[in-house]
Design an enzyme around this catalytic site. Structure first.
Site, PDB file in Angstrom:
ATOM      1  N   SER A  48     -15.453   7.369  28.432  1.00  0.00           N
ATOM      2  CA  SER A  48     -16.779   7.736  28.957  1.00  0.00           C
ATOM      3  C   SER A  48     -16.652   8.893  29.932  1.00  0.00           C
ATOM      4  O   SER A  48     -15.586   9.123  30.504  1.00  0.00           O
ATOM      5  CB  SER A  48     -17.416   6.528  29.639  1.00  0.00           C
ATOM      6  OG  SER A  48     -16.528   5.941  30.557  1.00  0.00           O
ATOM      7  N   GLU A  79     -18.561  10.962  33.254  1.00  0.00           N
ATOM      8  CA  GLU A  79     -19.575  10.891  34.314  1.00  0.00           C
ATOM      9  C   GLU A  79     -20.046  12.292  34.702  1.00  0.00           C
ATOM     10  O   GLU A  79     -19.231  13.196  34.874  1.00  0.00           O
ATOM     11  CB  GLU A  79     -18.973  10.171  35.530  1.00  0.00           C
ATOM     12  CG  GLU A  79     -19.969  10.030  36.668  1.00  0.00           C
ATOM     13  CD  GLU A  79     -19.447   9.154  37.782  1.00  0.00           C
ATOM     14  OE1 GLU A  79     -19.030   8.016  37.514  1.00  0.00           O
ATOM     15  OE2 GLU A  79     -19.460   9.632  38.932  1.00  0.00           O
ATOM     16  N   ASP A 127     -23.265   5.432  49.667  1.00  0.00           N
ATOM     17  CA  ASP A 127     -22.515   5.728  50.903  1.00  0.00           C
ATOM     18  C   ASP A 127     -23.465   5.908  52.077  1.00  0.00           C
ATOM     19  O   ASP A 127     -24.622   6.287  51.892  1.00  0.00           O
ATOM     20  CB  ASP A 127     -21.703   7.015  50.711  1.00  0.00           C
ATOM     21  CG  ASP A 127     -20.433   6.742  49.925  1.00  0.00           C
ATOM     22  OD1 ASP A 127     -19.811   5.689  50.167  1.00  0.00           O
ATOM     23  OD2 ASP A 127     -20.080   7.578  49.071  1.00  0.00           O
ATOM     24  N   PHE A 156     -12.045  14.885  48.267  1.00  0.00           N
ATOM     25  CA  PHE A 156     -12.531  13.660  47.616  1.00  0.00           C
ATOM     26  C   PHE A 156     -11.642  12.466  47.970  1.00  0.00           C
ATOM     27  O   PHE A 156     -12.121  11.370  48.229  1.00  0.00           O
ATOM     28  CB  PHE A 156     -12.540  13.820  46.092  1.00  0.00           C
ATOM     29  CG  PHE A 156     -13.648  14.675  45.560  1.00  0.00           C
ATOM     30  CD1 PHE A 156     -14.616  15.215  46.408  1.00  0.00           C
ATOM     31  CD2 PHE A 156     -13.747  14.949  44.205  1.00  0.00           C
ATOM     32  CE1 PHE A 156     -15.645  16.010  45.919  1.00  0.00           C
ATOM     33  CE2 PHE A 156     -14.773  15.739  43.702  1.00  0.00           C
ATOM     34  CZ  PHE A 156     -15.714  16.263  44.560  1.00  0.00           C
ATOM     35  N   HIS A 182     -12.744   6.113  32.176  1.00  0.00           N
ATOM     36  CA  HIS A 182     -13.997   6.750  32.606  1.00  0.00           C
ATOM     37  C   HIS A 182     -13.595   8.047  33.311  1.00  0.00           C
ATOM     38  O   HIS A 182     -12.891   8.011  34.325  1.00  0.00           O
ATOM     39  CB  HIS A 182     -14.728   5.811  33.568  1.00  0.00           C
ATOM     40  CG  HIS A 182     -16.057   6.313  34.029  1.00  0.00           C
ATOM     41  ND1 HIS A 182     -17.157   6.405  33.200  1.00  0.00           N
ATOM     42  CD2 HIS A 182     -16.485   6.744  35.256  1.00  0.00           C
ATOM     43  CE1 HIS A 182     -18.200   6.866  33.891  1.00  0.00           C
ATOM     44  NE2 HIS A 182     -17.806   7.094  35.136  1.00  0.00           N
TER      45      HIS A 182
HETATM   46  P1  FAD Z   1     -20.499  -2.698  47.729  1.00  0.00           P
HETATM   47  O1  FAD Z   1     -20.039  -3.452  46.549  1.00  0.00           O
HETATM   48  O2  FAD Z   1     -21.709  -3.194  48.441  1.00  0.00           O
HETATM   49  O3  FAD Z   1     -19.274  -2.614  48.746  1.00  0.00           O
HETATM   50  C1  FAD Z   1     -19.342  -1.758  49.894  1.00  0.00           C
HETATM   51  C2  FAD Z   1     -18.563  -2.356  51.045  1.00  0.00           C
HETATM   52  O4  FAD Z   1     -19.207  -3.548  51.496  1.00  0.00           O
HETATM   53  C3  FAD Z   1     -17.137  -2.774  50.665  1.00  0.00           C
HETATM   54  O5  FAD Z   1     -16.321  -2.508  51.772  1.00  0.00           O
HETATM   55  C4  FAD Z   1     -17.257  -4.255  50.416  1.00  0.00           C
HETATM   56  O6  FAD Z   1     -16.028  -4.942  50.643  1.00  0.00           O
HETATM   57  C5  FAD Z   1     -18.307  -4.651  51.436  1.00  0.00           C
HETATM   58  N1  FAD Z   1     -19.111  -5.803  51.017  1.00  0.00           N
HETATM   59  C6  FAD Z   1     -19.626  -6.036  49.802  1.00  0.00           C
HETATM   60  N2  FAD Z   1     -20.314  -7.185  49.790  1.00  0.00           N
HETATM   61  C7  FAD Z   1     -20.233  -7.689  51.054  1.00  0.00           C
HETATM   62  C8  FAD Z   1     -20.748  -8.844  51.689  1.00  0.00           C
HETATM   63  N3  FAD Z   1     -21.498  -9.729  51.025  1.00  0.00           N
HETATM   64  N4  FAD Z   1     -20.473  -9.028  53.004  1.00  0.00           N
HETATM   65  C9  FAD Z   1     -19.726  -8.146  53.703  1.00  0.00           C
HETATM   66  N5  FAD Z   1     -19.210  -7.017  53.140  1.00  0.00           N
HETATM   67  C10 FAD Z   1     -19.475  -6.799  51.837  1.00  0.00           C
HETATM   68  N6  FAD Z   1     -22.461   6.744  45.091  1.00  0.00           N
HETATM   69  C11 FAD Z   1     -23.659   7.334  44.970  1.00  0.00           C
HETATM   70  O7  FAD Z   1     -24.312   7.644  45.982  1.00  0.00           O
HETATM   71  N7  FAD Z   1     -24.203   7.598  43.731  1.00  0.00           N
HETATM   72  C12 FAD Z   1     -23.547   7.268  42.578  1.00  0.00           C
HETATM   73  O8  FAD Z   1     -24.060   7.519  41.480  1.00  0.00           O
HETATM   74  C13 FAD Z   1     -22.261   6.648  42.668  1.00  0.00           C
HETATM   75  N8  FAD Z   1     -21.585   6.286  41.570  1.00  0.00           N
HETATM   76  C14 FAD Z   1     -20.366   5.652  41.697  1.00  0.00           C
HETATM   77  C15 FAD Z   1     -19.678   5.247  40.525  1.00  0.00           C
HETATM   78  C16 FAD Z   1     -18.439   4.622  40.626  1.00  0.00           C
HETATM   79  C17 FAD Z   1     -17.735   4.187  39.360  1.00  0.00           C
HETATM   80  C18 FAD Z   1     -17.846   4.409  41.908  1.00  0.00           C
HETATM   81  C19 FAD Z   1     -16.482   3.772  42.017  1.00  0.00           C
HETATM   82  C20 FAD Z   1     -18.523   4.791  43.059  1.00  0.00           C
HETATM   83  C21 FAD Z   1     -19.786   5.401  42.973  1.00  0.00           C
HETATM   84  N9  FAD Z   1     -20.512   5.791  44.099  1.00  0.00           N
HETATM   85  C22 FAD Z   1     -21.745   6.400  43.981  1.00  0.00           C
HETATM   86  C23 FAD Z   1     -19.944   5.593  45.442  1.00  0.00           C
HETATM   87  C24 FAD Z   1     -20.370   4.242  46.064  1.00  0.00           C
HETATM   88  O9  FAD Z   1     -21.762   4.253  46.314  1.00  0.00           O
HETATM   89  C25 FAD Z   1     -19.579   4.065  47.359  1.00  0.00           C
HETATM   90  O10 FAD Z   1     -18.229   3.868  47.081  1.00  0.00           O
HETATM   91  C26 FAD Z   1     -20.121   3.041  48.343  1.00  0.00           C
HETATM   92  O11 FAD Z   1     -19.435   3.235  49.594  1.00  0.00           O
HETATM   93  C27 FAD Z   1     -19.895   1.597  47.955  1.00  0.00           C
HETATM   94  O12 FAD Z   1     -20.655   1.227  46.901  1.00  0.00           O
HETATM   95  P2  FAD Z   1     -20.433  -0.204  46.175  1.00  0.00           P
HETATM   96  O13 FAD Z   1     -21.475  -0.307  45.141  1.00  0.00           O
HETATM   97  O14 FAD Z   1     -19.031  -0.395  45.778  1.00  0.00           O
HETATM   98  O15 FAD Z   1     -20.787  -1.169  47.410  1.00  0.00           O
END
Ligand code: FAD
Length: 291
Positions: A15, A17, A109, A219, A269
């Site tokens: 895939s 991105e 983020d 990055f 990916h």
């Molecule tokens: P989460 O899963 O919420 O995790 C974030 C942090 O919170 C982690 O440290 C985790 O351990 C902690 N956490 C999770 N759940 C809990 C809980 N219940 N209690 C306490 N702590 C918790 N960013 C963008 O802005 N746009 C995009 O399109 C985008 N695409 C991405 C695609 C991929 C494949 C990846 C790997 C990253 C992408 N990102 C994108 C970046 C992403 O938004 C960041 O890495 C962000 O900091 C974390 O997102 P997450 O969904 O992993 O968050």
């Protein structure tokens, strides 16, 4: 097509991105890039979701165009940044109405200059809350989520990060995609730790071919990925020679992907940064090898 179904077919899933361009001209260039990569028959492509502003609407527009005009499966990224529940509910309905079947649910983020993520009023604090909400709303999207072989940068304890990932997956995630990494040992170790805590969905490695030294350093720092010492030295030697950097980047990523696939990764990916040549070279080599 639900991506999870393609993942179960025993063939590697490739895939690409992309991020939504800001101008009509750049959109044209991206569609040309997509056409160049289409020949490689990716299982799907994905379109990122901006931190805010006008590019956010472009994600769904681009996903729709890629599906309709290019005939490729396209996954929409969606983050919690700045959105209330009601807004997310509306966005999800728009996705469903546009025929989107695959969504990657992310937290997003903190805004530039901030280190702590603050949920929007009546919004979500974690991606797992977004996943749970999508399921509560009754949406049948095939859902992906992000994961971090080296641990998420905000979480000081990899085991806690893994527990948080398990919560996210159990909320209704069908497969996960990793943050970029350059040392496969992180991926293999992460997969075995994930399996040990009961995370049993497919874990697709996310690979970024290096094309620019400053960019990869930036990055990696932002997301906490390690550039192995040997690779860092080789990059330093080529810093002022873009062609040599690109050659090294393609060669390294090809080796990295080949080992990942040989040792059981379900696919790759590619973080393309909207450019086709490096990804095309790597995937062409991988596909020629597997015939
Ligand atoms: P989460 O899963 O919420 O995790 C974030 C942090 O919170 C982690 O440290 C985790 O351990 C902690 N956490 C999770 N759940 C809990 C809980 N219940 N209690 C306490 N702590 C918790 N960013 C963008 O802005 N746009 C995009 O399109 C985008 N695409 C991405 C695609 C991929 C494949 C990846 C790997 C990253 C992408 N990102 C994108 C970046 C992403 O938004 C960041 O890495 C962000 O900091 C974390 O997102 P997450 O969904 O992993 O968050």
């Amino acid at each position: 097509m639900r991506i999870a179904e393609a993942l179960g077919r025993g063939r590697p899933c490739f895939s690409f991105e992309f991020f939504p361009p800001k101008s009509a001209e750049a959109t044209g260039a991206l569609l040309s890039t997509i056409d160049e990569l289409r020949e490689l028959k990716p299982t799907f492509v994905s379109v990122t979701y901006g931190a805010g502003g006008s590019t956010r609407d472009l994600t769904l527009d681009l996903v729709r165009r890629i599906k309709r005009e290019r005939g490729l499966e396209a996954m929409a990224h969606l983050t919690c940044v700045g959105h209330s529940r009601a807004e997310i509910a509306r966005i999800l309905d728009d996705h469903r109405d546009a025929g989107v079947e695959n969504v990657i649910a992310l937290r997003g983020d903190p805004p530039r200059g901030e280190t702590v993520f603050r949920p929007a009023p009546d919004g979500f604090a974690h991606a797992s809350d977004l996943v749970a909400f999508i399921r509560q709303c009754g949406h049948s999207f095939c859902l992906a989520a992000a994961c971090y072989p080296e641990g998420h940068i905000e979480c000081g304890d990899r085991n806690v990060d893994l527990e948080n990932l398990r919560t996210k997956v159990r909320a209704g995630v069908d497969f996960i995609i990793t943050q970029l990494f350059f040392d496969n040992a992180f991926y293999f170790d992460f997969v075995s730790r994930a399996r040990a805590v009961g995370i049993d969905v497919a874990i697709i490695p996310g690979i970024m071919p290096i094309t620019n030294v400053d960019q990869v350093e930036r990055f990696s720092k932002l997301c906490g990925a390690t550039i192995p010492m040997r690779l860092a030295l080789e990059l330093e030697r080529r810093r002022t020679d873009p062609e040599a950097v690109a050659e090294l980047g393609v060669a390294m990523a090809t080796l990295q992907c080949a080992e990942l696939l040989d040792r059981g990764a379900p696919g790759i990916h590619f973080y393309t940064l909207n450019k086709s040549p490096a990804t095309r070279m790597i995937l062409t080599a991988l596909q020629a090898r597997s015939r």
